[in-house]
Enzyme design. Sequence first.
Site, short mmCIF file in Angstrom:
data_model
loop_
_atom_site.label_atom_id
_atom_site.label_comp_id
_atom_site.label_asym_id
_atom_site.label_seq_id
_atom_site.Cartn_x
_atom_site.Cartn_y
_atom_site.Cartn_z
N ASN A 151 0.86 -1.18 0.00
CA ASN A 151 0.00 0.00 0.00
C ASN A 151 0.90 1.23 0.00
O ASN A 151 1.45 1.60 1.03
CB ASN A 151 -0.89 -0.03 1.26
CG ASN A 151 -1.72 1.23 1.40
OD1 ASN A 151 -1.87 2.01 0.45
ND2 ASN A 151 -2.27 1.45 2.59
N LYS A 179 0.11 4.24 -0.32
CA LYS A 179 -0.55 5.44 0.23
C LYS A 179 -0.27 6.64 -0.71
O LYS A 179 -0.17 6.45 -1.92
CB LYS A 179 -0.09 5.72 1.65
CG LYS A 179 -0.17 4.49 2.55
CD LYS A 179 -0.01 4.81 3.99
CE LYS A 179 0.07 3.52 4.80
NZ LYS A 179 -0.03 3.73 6.22
N HIS A 238 -9.46 1.25 5.10
CA HIS A 238 -8.19 1.51 5.79
C HIS A 238 -8.45 2.49 6.93
O HIS A 238 -9.27 3.40 6.79
CB HIS A 238 -7.16 2.07 4.80
CG HIS A 238 -5.77 2.05 5.35
ND1 HIS A 238 -5.35 2.97 6.29
CD2 HIS A 238 -4.73 1.22 5.14
CE1 HIS A 238 -4.09 2.69 6.62
NE2 HIS A 238 -3.70 1.64 5.93
N GLU A 286 -6.90 4.94 7.96
CA GLU A 286 -6.70 6.35 7.61
C GLU A 286 -7.94 6.91 6.93
O GLU A 286 -8.31 8.06 7.14
CB GLU A 286 -5.46 6.48 6.70
CG GLU A 286 -4.18 6.24 7.49
CD GLU A 286 -3.04 5.65 6.69
OE1 GLU A 286 -3.09 5.68 5.45
OE2 GLU A 286 -2.08 5.15 7.33
N GLU A 322 -5.48 -4.90 10.71
CA GLU A 322 -4.45 -3.89 10.92
C GLU A 322 -4.72 -3.14 12.23
O GLU A 322 -5.52 -2.20 12.24
CB GLU A 322 -4.45 -2.88 9.78
CG GLU A 322 -4.19 -3.47 8.41
CD GLU A 322 -3.62 -2.44 7.46
OE1 GLU A 322 -2.51 -2.67 6.97
OE2 GLU A 322 -4.26 -1.40 7.24
N GLY A 358 2.33 2.26 10.73
CA GLY A 358 3.28 3.36 10.52
C GLY A 358 3.98 3.80 11.79
O GLY A 358 4.61 4.85 11.83
N SER A 397 3.35 -2.08 10.44
CA SER A 397 4.81 -2.10 10.64
C SER A 397 5.44 -3.45 10.35
O SER A 397 6.38 -3.88 11.02
CB SER A 397 5.16 -1.63 12.06
OG SER A 397 4.73 -0.31 12.25
C1 PEP Z 1 -0.84 0.17 6.05
O1 PEP Z 1 -0.94 1.36 5.90
O2 PEP Z 1 -1.70 -0.59 5.59
C2 PEP Z 1 0.31 -0.31 6.82
C3 PEP Z 1 0.27 -1.53 7.29
O3 PEP Z 1 1.35 0.55 7.00
P1 PEP Z 1 2.77 0.23 7.68
O4 PEP Z 1 3.23 -1.07 7.12
O5 PEP Z 1 3.64 1.38 7.29
O6 PEP Z 1 2.53 0.15 9.15
#
Ligand code: PEP
Length: 252
Positions: free
Chosen positions: A9, A11, A96, A98, A168, A174, A214
């Site tokens: 992803n 983003k 997501h 976000e 998630e 992040g 992460s």
């Molecule tokens: C994501 O945004 O779906 C995600 C898992 O980000 P990160 O791997 O940077 O934590």
Amino acid sequence: MRKKIIAGNWKMNNDFEQGLKLASEVNNMVKDEINADVQVVICAPYIHLASVGKLLSGKVALGAQNCYTKKSGAYTGEVSVEMLKSVGVSYVIIGHSERREYFNETNQFLAEKVNIILENGLTPIFCCGETLKQREEGIHIDFVNSQLTDSLFHLSPEQFTKVVIAYEPIWAIGTGVTASTAQAQEMHEKIRNHIASKYGASLANEITIQYGGSCNASNAPELFACADIDGGLIGGASLEARKFVDVIKAMK
Ligand code: PEP
């Protein structure tokens, strides 16, 4: 056997040229280095999709990070699933954290997105996950289950088999903090049990549940070895080809 899927992803990162370079590097490395039975997906920003799609071989599929709920019409700034399909998109991330947080996307609105994605024959990657506060209060399992119930449990069994879930935990996205393997496996198992309570164990056993938060080449081997973790949704570590492909390599 359920499908193993690793999706990157991006983003809102990478200008057009950087995006094409990254996609082409990932595509070449996957072609040369990945023999495992794993589906790789690149979820690029909208404006990159058509061009990135042309660079990808069969081993890497094209994904979008969002879509709108309507077929067409006066919805300035929005992009329909039909449009995504027309440039070769086959996966669409929805829900997501976000988008839930910054764009107020509700479970009901996501149910509409799931419907239109499935109507068009694409695969939704449905994100769910709790805040740290919810986990500390011990309501994380109920919260995630309610996200699934409210957005997905109206689907027929046949439709449900076409959905990919991405668990998630918001506190791990992040932040550099990964859920422990025990925490991740526990939630994945609870998600599968919740699906089984509605659709039966055999259907639940066929659903791909990715972990996201992460995830990187160091922690991926342990996470991907868990019984109910079938891949990853990768943010930060998908922005460098070498790092992303090393995560993919952890999926056996
Ligand atoms: C994501 O945004 O779906 C995600 C898992 O980000 P990160 O791997 O940077 O934590």
